[in-house]
Design a protein around this motif. Structure first.
Motif, short mmCIF file in Angstrom:
data_model
loop_
_atom_site.label_atom_id
_atom_site.label_comp_id
_atom_site.label_asym_id
_atom_site.label_seq_id
_atom_site.Cartn_x
_atom_site.Cartn_y
_atom_site.Cartn_z
N PHE A 249 51.54 -31.11 14.48
CA PHE A 249 50.70 -32.31 14.56
C PHE A 249 50.39 -32.79 13.15
N ASP A 250 50.00 -34.05 13.03
CA ASP A 250 49.62 -34.63 11.75
C ASP A 250 48.14 -34.32 11.47
N GLY A 251 47.87 -34.05 10.19
CA GLY A 251 46.49 -33.78 9.82
C GLY A 251 45.66 -35.05 9.72
N ASP A 252 44.34 -34.85 9.51
CA ASP A 252 43.42 -35.98 9.36
C ASP A 252 43.48 -36.46 7.91
N PRO A 253 43.89 -37.71 7.66
CA PRO A 253 44.03 -38.19 6.28
C PRO A 253 42.69 -38.17 5.51
N GLU A 254 41.56 -38.35 6.21
CA GLU A 254 40.27 -38.34 5.53
C GLU A 254 39.92 -36.94 5.04
N ILE A 255 40.18 -35.94 5.89
CA ILE A 255 39.95 -34.56 5.49
C ILE A 255 40.88 -34.18 4.33
N ALA A 256 42.13 -34.66 4.40
CA ALA A 256 43.09 -34.38 3.32
C ALA A 256 42.61 -35.00 2.01
N ARG A 257 42.04 -36.22 2.09
CA ARG A 257 41.54 -36.88 0.88
C ARG A 257 40.39 -36.09 0.25
N LEU A 258 39.47 -35.66 1.07
CA LEU A 258 38.32 -34.91 0.57
C LEU A 258 38.76 -33.57 -0.02
N ASP A 259 39.74 -32.94 0.64
CA ASP A 259 40.24 -31.67 0.13
C ASP A 259 40.93 -31.85 -1.22
N SER A 260 41.70 -32.94 -1.35
CA SER A 260 42.39 -33.20 -2.60
C SER A 260 41.39 -33.48 -3.73
N GLU A 261 40.34 -34.22 -3.40
CA GLU A 261 39.32 -34.50 -4.42
C GLU A 261 38.61 -33.23 -4.85
N ALA A 262 38.32 -32.35 -3.89
CA ALA A 262 37.67 -31.08 -4.22
C ALA A 262 38.57 -30.23 -5.11
N THR A 263 39.87 -30.24 -4.83
CA THR A 263 40.81 -29.49 -5.66
C THR A 263 40.85 -30.04 -7.07
#
Length: 282
Positions: A249-263
């Motif tokens: 399945f495809d992930g949630d783009p908003e969660i991916a954005r927040l995770d990338s910013e945290a990284t």
């Protein structure tokens, strides 16, 4: 009973005479051949015999279409069907199946292709098409495509490559770069320069992506067996992948954005801490 629209009734000798006999007669006249029709079921394919001192086409009355095609091919280009002139060459194209040795028409003559069709194909001339003198001068195999009369000629011989339509899949290159390289390719190469001293050697060059393997025929046969073994198991891998992909399945783009910013924040913090330590030591 009326036949269905998708079927057609078999043609009768009368139909054959109406549809094909005029053209067959004209082709025989072009070649200076007599024509004799036969109802003998023992007569199989059309053939040419000498009867009363005349070369004569013997054709079954119920197979005139086959005879028309066979006679029409005599002295004509196998590609465009035009009549051949002195510039025609042997039909032994570089993209033929490896080991192809040419074909003959019903007279026993080599089938040829006209020069315009050769040029339109974009294929290099094979040694067989360059002629027996060329082959003798350069010790060329029948299907060699190398131009040994070029300014810097190769001293080895090679048949045309066979390669997959599938392009390379190397993850280290872009899709555009991979499109330039076949996934697999192979060709026969013969080395016989100064053969009296160094001998003659036949190799199979096997390309796998950007890598090249030079194999003996025996090694190439072993590689083929290994590929067949692999292909059977590769299919099992694909079958398993298709089953497991049902849960993808495809992930949630908003969660991916927040995770990338945290990284990114963690990386900046680490880099800043290292910079502070370096300054303190200085």
């Amino acid at each position: 009973m009326k036949l269905p629209m998708t079927a057609s009734a078999p043609s009768t000798p009368t139909d054959q005479r109406t549809e094909y006999l005029p053209e067959l007669t004209a082709e025989c006249k072009r070649l200076g051949l007599d024509l004799q029709l036969s109802d003998d079921p023992a007569t199989d394919l059309p053939e040419i015999k000498v009867i009363n001192g005349r070369r004569t086409v013997i054709a079954r009355a119920d197979e005139l279409g086959v005879a028309r095609d066979d006679v029409r091919a005599i002295g004509r280009c196998t590609t465009c069907n035009s009549e051949l002139d002195d510039t025609a060459v042997l039909y032994a194209p570089a993209n033929a199946v490896p080991g192809y040795g040419g074909i003959k028409d019903m007279t026993g003559a080599d089938v040829k292709i006209c020069r315009p069709c050769v040029e339109a194909s974009g294929l290099p001339l094979t040694a067989a098409q360059r002629g027996p003198q060329w082959m003798a001068k350069y010790s060329c195999p029948f299907d060699c495509i190398n131009d040994h009369a070029a300014p810097f000629p190769p001293e080895w011989h090679a048949a045309a490559r066979v390669e997959t339509q599938m392009r390379d899949v190397d993850v280290n290159y872009s899709a555009r770069e991979n499109d330039r390289v076949p996934f697999l390719g192979a060709q026969v190469v013969v080395t016989n320069d100064r053969a009296q001293a160094y001998g003659r050697r036949t190799s199979v060059w096997l390309d796998y992506g950007r890598s090249l393997g030079e194999l003996t025929p025996e090694q190439a046969r072993d590689a083929l067996k290994a590929m067949r073994w692999f292909v059977e198991r590769f299919e099992a891998v694909i079958d398993y992948a298709e089953k497991t992909s049902a849960d993808d399945f495809d992930g949630d783009p908003e969660i991916a954005r927040l995770d990338s910013e945290a990284t990114d924040r963690r990386i900046r913090a680490v880099n800043e801490a290292r910079a502070e330590k370096t300054e303190a030591r200085a």
